[in-house]
Design a protein around this motif. Sequence first.
Motif, short mmCIF file in Angstrom:
data_model
loop_
_atom_site.label_atom_id
_atom_site.label_comp_id
_atom_site.label_asym_id
_atom_site.label_seq_id
_atom_site.Cartn_x
_atom_site.Cartn_y
_atom_site.Cartn_z
N VAL A 10 -34.36 -74.96 62.67
CA VAL A 10 -33.77 -75.60 61.49
C VAL A 10 -32.48 -74.86 61.18
CG1 VAL A 10 -34.06 -76.10 59.03
CG2 VAL A 10 -35.98 -76.39 60.58
N GLY A 11 -31.37 -75.52 61.47
CA GLY A 11 -30.10 -74.84 61.32
C GLY A 11 -30.03 -73.65 62.26
N ARG A 12 -29.61 -72.51 61.73
CA ARG A 12 -29.48 -71.32 62.58
C ARG A 12 -30.80 -70.56 62.74
NH1 ARG A 12 -25.31 -67.37 59.60
NH2 ARG A 12 -24.11 -69.30 59.66
N TYR A 13 -31.87 -71.06 62.12
CA TYR A 13 -33.11 -70.30 62.08
C TYR A 13 -34.21 -70.94 62.92
CZ TYR A 13 -30.62 -68.43 58.09
OH TYR A 13 -29.66 -67.88 57.27
N THR A 14 -35.00 -70.10 63.59
CA THR A 14 -36.22 -70.55 64.24
C THR A 14 -37.37 -70.27 63.28
OG1 THR A 14 -35.32 -70.04 66.43
CG2 THR A 14 -37.71 -70.31 66.25
N LEU A 15 -37.97 -71.31 62.76
CA LEU A 15 -39.06 -71.14 61.80
C LEU A 15 -40.38 -70.93 62.55
CD1 LEU A 15 -38.20 -73.94 59.20
CD2 LEU A 15 -37.27 -71.61 59.40
N SER A 16 -41.24 -70.10 61.98
CA SER A 16 -42.49 -69.75 62.66
C SER A 16 -43.51 -70.88 62.61
CB SER A 16 -43.09 -68.49 62.03
OG SER A 16 -43.37 -68.72 60.65
N ASN A 17 -43.37 -71.80 61.68
CA ASN A 17 -44.23 -72.98 61.62
C ASN A 17 -43.46 -74.10 60.94
OD1 ASN A 17 -44.88 -73.06 58.63
ND2 ASN A 17 -45.78 -71.06 59.11
N ARG A 18 -44.07 -75.28 60.88
CA ARG A 18 -43.37 -76.47 60.38
C ARG A 18 -43.83 -76.86 58.99
NH1 ARG A 18 -41.25 -79.72 65.20
NH2 ARG A 18 -41.48 -78.28 66.95
N MET A 19 -44.36 -75.90 58.25
CA MET A 19 -44.81 -76.13 56.88
C MET A 19 -43.75 -75.58 55.91
SD MET A 19 -48.84 -75.15 57.32
CE MET A 19 -49.17 -75.56 55.60
N VAL A 20 -43.19 -76.47 55.13
CA VAL A 20 -42.12 -76.12 54.20
C VAL A 20 -42.65 -76.21 52.78
CG1 VAL A 20 -39.82 -76.75 53.35
CG2 VAL A 20 -40.36 -76.95 55.79
N MET A 21 -42.36 -75.20 51.98
CA MET A 21 -42.72 -75.23 50.56
C MET A 21 -41.66 -75.99 49.80
SD MET A 21 -43.41 -72.08 47.94
CE MET A 21 -43.26 -72.31 46.16
N ALA A 22 -42.06 -77.02 49.08
CA ALA A 22 -41.14 -77.88 48.34
C ALA A 22 -40.51 -77.15 47.16
CB ALA A 22 -41.88 -79.11 47.84
N PRO A 23 -39.32 -77.58 46.78
CA PRO A 23 -38.73 -77.07 45.53
C PRO A 23 -39.50 -77.61 44.33
CG PRO A 23 -37.38 -78.83 46.45
CD PRO A 23 -38.45 -78.55 47.46
N MET A 24 -39.92 -76.71 43.46
CA MET A 24 -40.72 -77.11 42.28
C MET A 24 -40.29 -76.32 41.07
SD MET A 24 -44.52 -77.34 44.01
CE MET A 24 -44.26 -75.89 45.06
N THR A 25 -39.88 -77.01 40.02
CA THR A 25 -39.51 -76.35 38.77
C THR A 25 -40.73 -75.65 38.19
OG1 THR A 25 -37.75 -77.92 38.27
CG2 THR A 25 -38.71 -76.75 36.41
N ARG A 26 -40.57 -74.37 37.84
CA ARG A 26 -41.69 -73.59 37.28
C ARG A 26 -41.34 -72.93 35.95
NH1 ARG A 26 -45.98 -72.63 40.28
NH2 ARG A 26 -46.85 -72.92 38.19
N SER A 27 -40.08 -72.93 35.54
CA SER A 27 -39.69 -72.51 34.20
C SER A 27 -40.10 -71.09 33.86
CB SER A 27 -40.23 -73.49 33.15
OG SER A 27 -39.74 -74.79 33.38
N ARG A 28 -39.81 -70.16 34.76
CA ARG A 28 -40.12 -68.74 34.52
C ARG A 28 -38.84 -67.90 34.40
NH1 ARG A 28 -44.98 -71.63 35.39
NH2 ARG A 28 -46.74 -70.28 34.86
N ALA A 29 -37.77 -68.49 33.88
CA ALA A 29 -36.54 -67.73 33.62
C ALA A 29 -36.39 -67.52 32.13
CB ALA A 29 -35.34 -68.49 34.17
N ASP A 30 -35.50 -66.59 31.76
CA ASP A 30 -35.24 -66.39 30.34
C ASP A 30 -34.15 -67.35 29.87
OD1 ASP A 30 -32.74 -65.32 31.08
OD2 ASP A 30 -33.35 -63.24 30.77
#
Length: 354
Positions: A10-30
Motif C-alpha cells: 500500500v503505497g510505499r509500505y508493505t503491510l503485514s496483513n490486509r486488515m485496516v482499522m477504520a477512522p473513527m471519531t472518539r472525542s478524547r482531545a481537550d
Amino acid sequence: MNALFSEVQVGRYTLSNRMVMAPMTRSRADDAGVPNDLVATYYAQRASAGLIISEGVFPVALGKGYVRTPGIETAEQVAAWKKVAEAVHARGGRIFMQLMHCGRVSHPSLLADGAQPQAPSAIKAAGQTYTATGLQDFVTPHALTVSEIAAVVEGYRLAARRAIEAGFDGVELHAASGYLPEQFLSTGSNQRDDHYGGSVENRVRFVLEVIGALISEVGSDRVGIKISPEMNFNDIVDANPQETYTYLVKQLGGLNLAYLHVALFGTTFDYHAALRPLFGGSYLIGSGLNKDSAESLIATGKADAAVFGGAFLANPDLPDRFRAGAELNLPNKDTFYAPGAEGYIDYPTLSQGA
C-alpha cells in the motif's frame, strides 16, 4: 494462507496483513484539540492491524466540527500525536492520519471568535452537531472566496507536513460523510457559479487541488483518500453521484496514490465494480464487513484490504481473534464519544481471558 493475513503493498509500505482499522471519531482531545494521554494507548493496542487510519483530525482550526476532536495545527497537537505514532511503531504498526475539515458541518461555538463555518456555498445543512453544551443546529455557513479556498488548500498541505513531522506514515483525505471536500463535490451543497461549481469538472476541482497539495508535501505514495458515494450523511445530496464519483476516480487513477478507501452505505449501485478498474492502485473496502465477507472480497480480487470499524474499536486484538475464530467483543455505543478510559482502552484481549 488466509487471504486476510497475507502481505500487501500500500503505497510505499508493505503491510503485514490486509486488515485496516477504520477512522473513527472518539472525542478524547481537550478543548485546544490536543489528544490526551489515553490516545497513544488506544492506538498502540490496535497496532496489529496492517494499517491504522486515525480518527478525523482537523487540519486547521476552522475545520473543527465536533467537541473534543483533535487537530494537527499547533505545536502542542503535533507533540501529542508524536506520542501516538511512536507508540504504534513500537508495536510494529503503521498509521495514517485522516485529515477532516468539517466545513459547514460545524457550529460557531466550536470555532475561534464564534466564526461562521466554511462551505462552498452559503447553504445551511439540516441537522445538528455535538458542542460543549450539547446538540446544536447547524447554521448558515460562510461561502468561501477563491482566495479563502486557496488558504484552505494550503492548510491541508501544512497539516500533512505536520503529520509526517509527528511520525505518521501518511495521510488520508476525508472526502466523505458530508464534510468540506464532499460539500464541494455535491450539487446540493455546491451551487457556485465560478470554476469550483457547476460542472462535474469544476466540483471535483477542490478535491484534486487538496490531493495535489498533499502529494507535493509528502509524496503520492503516502496519500490516501476516502469516499462514500450516496452515503448522504450530513444532508449531502448530489444530482448524479455516479457521474461525480466516476469522474473523480478517473482523475485520481493516474496520481499513484497509496490507496482509495471506499465505504458504501445503502446504495444499490455497485460502485466497487465501477470504480476499482478506474483506480488501479490499492483499493480498500469498508462498511459492515465481517471475517467471511472480508476474506471473500480479497480472495476474489475485489479489494486489496478490508477496513473494519466497530470490530477494531471493541477488539484491540482483532487479527488474533480472527485467526483463532474467537468470539468478538461488542462495542459499547454509550462510550463512543465519552471522555475517559471506559469503552476506550479497557476492551479485553484474548490473553486477558475474554
